[in-house]
Write an enzyme that holds these catalytic residues in place. Structure first.
Site, short mmCIF file in Angstrom:
data_model
loop_
_atom_site.label_atom_id
_atom_site.label_comp_id
_atom_site.label_asym_id
_atom_site.label_seq_id
_atom_site.Cartn_x
_atom_site.Cartn_y
_atom_site.Cartn_z
N HIS A 162 0.84 -1.20 0.00
CA HIS A 162 0.00 0.00 0.00
C HIS A 162 0.88 1.26 0.00
O HIS A 162 0.74 2.14 -0.85
CB HIS A 162 -0.90 -0.03 1.23
CG HIS A 162 -1.85 1.12 1.33
ND1 HIS A 162 -3.18 1.02 0.97
CD2 HIS A 162 -1.68 2.41 1.73
CE1 HIS A 162 -3.77 2.19 1.15
NE2 HIS A 162 -2.89 3.05 1.61
N GLU A 163 1.79 1.32 0.94
CA GLU A 163 2.64 2.51 1.05
C GLU A 163 3.57 2.62 -0.15
O GLU A 163 3.91 3.72 -0.57
CB GLU A 163 3.41 2.51 2.37
CG GLU A 163 2.54 2.50 3.63
CD GLU A 163 1.44 3.55 3.67
OE1 GLU A 163 1.62 4.63 3.04
OE2 GLU A 163 0.38 3.30 4.29
#
Ligand code: ZN
Length: 499
Positions: free
Chosen positions: A264-265
């Site tokens: 995600h990051e």
């Protein structure tokens, strides 16, 4: 010293950017490295830096330069760097100069106090201890809204800070469409029987998790030259400057959520990493909005990271590292477990489908609060009722309900919708990428993600903040924000198959 007004503007904006980036680095340090004893001193330093950045930006000199540059803006192509920089800076400047510095300071102070009260209130599940702070935050937002021309809906002003130019009515229309189709889809999935995901909880050495997360991120495009990965309880991405992308992940020893958090990051980081380097130290030098940003984190976390083809490539590696946990679990079981749809209480742990309803609950309650249709004291009851209505869950305590997120404590009303908008946008962009690249499954199965990264880089990331979010989406996909592709994707991937 140069005399051209455009160069003078750039010089001023570069200084603002340097101050802002210095504050960014202080925040990163606070969340990643700083011993707790440093918090009071850090608050002072951050207060000073952000005030200087703000003063520097709203200075009359910048307003004067923007006036002087109207002729240049009109003579340049809309897409040119010059016209875009002047246009975007003017929009930011007009917004920033409407709000008196005293109100900015008051909002910041109130948020700091509210955040300090929120932690213990959540711990004790004591909404009453938090209530006065939320009342103050809502009251301050009214004063904030009053700084602007009367909007169609009060909420428009709040939303604009996170999703520029987006109107509440448009979000409502998109979300009503989601709600109408997702509520029955969740029921349909629920009736098809429970998926076993018990093997996703166990004992997973955090050091191994970090190595696996890095291995995946490197496959996606992370390099030691320009990226870092650290550990925090709440994962985030930040960038203190071009060529310096910082990710954090949460290494929980009893599950593998860190792998998805890292992906995600990475998506947030890739977007910032890919912005045109020529935009560095200007207001154009970042992602365009929270919604479009979230579309990229969701792309790498869900569209790639929860796909069958990704796990065809990576699951053998996971089994090798955790043989006791996954030796007896086949790839299909694992794939189904990481895509399990199940209504639950906590937003950040929610699956791809139910997540959107967590957001819609917040979006609706925020509007009612800001329009005075709902009193803060009645918020917990309204929360619990809406969670029951949309997700069929009983909220056992405010800690598992209305107190779970920090956004309202921080004063961020209008932020939540960008999460679900990101989901919607992600599939629109994805479908467009597939049209150009063809089926990506074979490449993913071989661990090759470079074509996707390159496409996103060239078509989206490079644009930075040059255009509005809606213009950006239209340039990339050819259409306005539209929930249909996303709904189709969820249904194809997750609806129970007829036997
Ligand atoms: Zn995100």
């Amino acid at each position: 010293m140069t005399k051209r007004p455009f160069d003078r503007l750039r010089k001023r904006l570069a200084e603002v950017s340097d101050l802002t980036k210095a504050a960014t680095l202080l925040v990163w340090d606070q969340r990643v490295m700083m011993p707790p004893g440093g918090s009071a001193a850090r608050a002072d330093a951050l207060g000073t830096l952000s005030r200087l950045a703000q003063e520097c930006f709203v200075a009359p000199e910048i307003g004067g330069l923007l006036e002087e540059l109207r002729g240049l803006e009109e003579s340049c192509d809309y897409d040119s760097f010059e016209a875009s920089l002047i246009r975007v800076t003017r929009r930011d400047y007009e917004k920033a100069t409407r709000v008196p510095p005293e109100l900015v300071g008051e909002m910041r102070r109130a948020a700091a106090l509210a955040l300090a009260a929120w932690g213990p209130a959540k711990e004790d599940s004591d909404f009453e201890a938090f209530r006065p702070h939320l009342e103050t935050n809502v009251e301050l937002r009214h004063r904030y809204v009053d700084c602007f021309d009367p909007p169609q809906e009060t909420y428009d002003v709040l939303l604009d800070d996170y999703e520029p130019d987006m109107k509440t009515a448009e979000v409502r229309q998109i979300f009503d469409g989601l709600k109408e189709q997702l509520v029955p889809l969740i029921q349909e999935i629920g009736q098809a029987g429970e998926i076993d995901d018990s093997f996703l909880t166990g004992s997973f050495d955090p050091h191994e998790q970090r190595e696996l997360g890095l291995e995946i991120a490197r496959r996606f495009g992370y390099t030691d030259e320009e990226w870092r990965l650290d550990q925090t309880p709440h994962p985030f991405m930040t960038t203190p400057g071009f060529g310096d992308i910082r990710l954090t992940s949460n290494l929980r020893p009893d599950d593998l959520s860190s792998l998805f958090a890292t992906m995600h990051e990475f998506g947030h980081g890739a977007y910032e990493w890919g912005v045109d380097p020529g935009f560095a130290r200007t207001p154009l030098g970042s992602g365009v909005s929270l919604g479009v940003h979230e579309s990229q984190s969701r792309t790498w976390e869900n569209l790639v990271g929860r796909s069958r083809s990704f796990w065809r490539y990576f699951y053998p590696r996971l089994q090798e590292v955790f043989p006791d946990e996954f030796g007896a679990v086949d790839e299909e079981m694992f794939y189904r477990a990481v895509n399990k749809v199940h209504p639950s209480l906590i937003r950040i742990d929610a699956d791809e489908v139910t997540y959107n309803l967590h957001i819609i609950v917040r979006f609706e309650l925020e509007q009612e609060l800001i329009e005075g249709r709902l009193a803060v004291k009645d918020l917990p009851a309204a929360w619990n009722a809406r969670m029951h209505e949309y997700l069929g869950v009983e909220v056992p305590s405010d800690a598992h309900g209305v107190l779970q997120d920090m956004h309202w404590a921080a004063g961020s009303l209008g932020y939540f919708p960008t999460y679900a908008l990101g989901n919607v946008i992600s599939v629109q962009i994805w479908e467009r990428a597939l049209e150009d690249l063809g089926d990506l499954d074979d490449r993913f199965e071989r661990g090759e993600f470079g074509d996707l990264l390159e496409w996103l880089h060239l078509h989206l990331y490079v644009l930075g903040r040059k255009f509005t979010p809606q213009e950006t989406i239209e340039r990339v996909t050819g259409s306005r924000i539209d929930a249909e592709p996303y709904l189709r994707y969820l249904r194809e991937k997750l609806a129970p198959q007829p036997a």
